[in-house]
Design an enzyme around this catalytic site. Structure first.
Site, PDB file in Angstrom:
ATOM      1  CB  CYS A  31      -0.909   0.004   1.229  1.00  0.00           C
ATOM      2  SG  CYS A  31      -2.109   1.376   1.232  1.00  0.00           S
ATOM      3  CB  CYS A  46      -4.636   5.139   5.821  1.00  0.00           C
ATOM      4  SG  CYS A  46      -6.099   4.207   6.352  1.00  0.00           S
ATOM      5  CG  ASP A  50     -10.322  -3.256   8.914  1.00  0.00           C
ATOM      6  OD1 ASP A  50      -9.961  -3.139   7.724  1.00  0.00           O
ATOM      7  OD2 ASP A  50     -11.523  -3.324   9.242  1.00  0.00           O
ATOM      8  CD  GLU A 119     -13.583  -3.538  -2.102  1.00  0.00           C
ATOM      9  OE1 GLU A 119     -12.754  -3.726  -1.189  1.00  0.00           O
ATOM     10  OE2 GLU A 119     -14.733  -3.979  -2.081  1.00  0.00           O
TER      11      GLU A 119
END
Length: 213
Positions: A31, A46, A50, A119
């Site tokens: 990420c 961020c 989770d 997503e």
């Protein structure tokens, strides 16, 4: 280009406008807003993620040398039966899928018969041909992808009120309570906001409620 995948499995989409739909989840490793390591969470762009997206040790995870190899693995994850043939669906997620998802992979997944969804945190622009674009913006990250099928906002976020995104070019606007110790309170806040602003629909993480992957 090679691809690094955390996990690859068949399940139901658990949240958002596509909730309840059978899908292969293709979770890419990595990420651009957090390393995925708890030691780095405090300094991450961020701070509430989770999801485990580090490494390749999840079910179906690994490194794939070509787009065709990865598309074949996705195909093997979709059940083989006449009833399943009509609507193969793959959700490319992460981490941040747009660090790796490219046009050759989208093309290979389409050639394998799949409708392709992503997503994404919206900080990167997607390749051509994606069928369903879901953006989940983060308060402290630049939002480059400002149009798509669904905007799914984790709520509440300091610095990211829903009003900031309500005028963007999306067909669906979903408000998802932030998980964690304040989940019950956050759910009540999200319900109240949706009741007062019917542009937004409540999105619950039904996979967690049902105990499915």
């Amino acid at each position: 280009m090679s691809y690094t995948v955390k996990e690859l499995y068949y399940t139901l989409q658990g949240e958002g406008a596509q909730a309840g739909r059978p899908a292969v989840f293709l979770r890419f490793a990595g990420c651009n807003l957090w390393t995925g390591r708890e030691a780095d969470r405090a300094g991450a762009v961020c701070g509430f993620c989770d999801t485990d997206f580090v490494g390749t040790d999840g079910p179906g995870g690994g490194r794939f040398a070509t787009a065709r190899d990865l598309a074949a693995a996705v195909s093997r994850s979709w059940p083989e039966s006449p009833a399943m043939a009509a609507h193969p669906f793959v959700v490319c997620t992460g981490g941040e899928p747009l660090l790796q998802l490219d046009e050759p992979l989208v093309t290979s997944l389409h050639s394998a018969g799949f409708e392709v969804a992503i997503e994404t945190n919206g900080t990167l622009l997607p390749p051509a041909g994606i069928d369903w674009i879901c953006v989940s913006p983060k308060a402290n990250a630049p939002l480059e992808l400002r149009a798509g099928d669904e905007l799914k906002l984790v709520y509440p976020q300091d610095g990211a009120p829903p009003e900031r995104y309500a005028g963007l070019d999306f067909r669906h606007f979903s408000l998802q309570p932030m998980d964690g110790p304040a989940r019950v309170r956050n759910t009540k806040l999200a319900v109240s906001y949706c009741l007062a602003h019917p542009q937004w629909r409540l999105s619950l993480q039904t996979h967690k409620l049902l105990g499915i992957p």
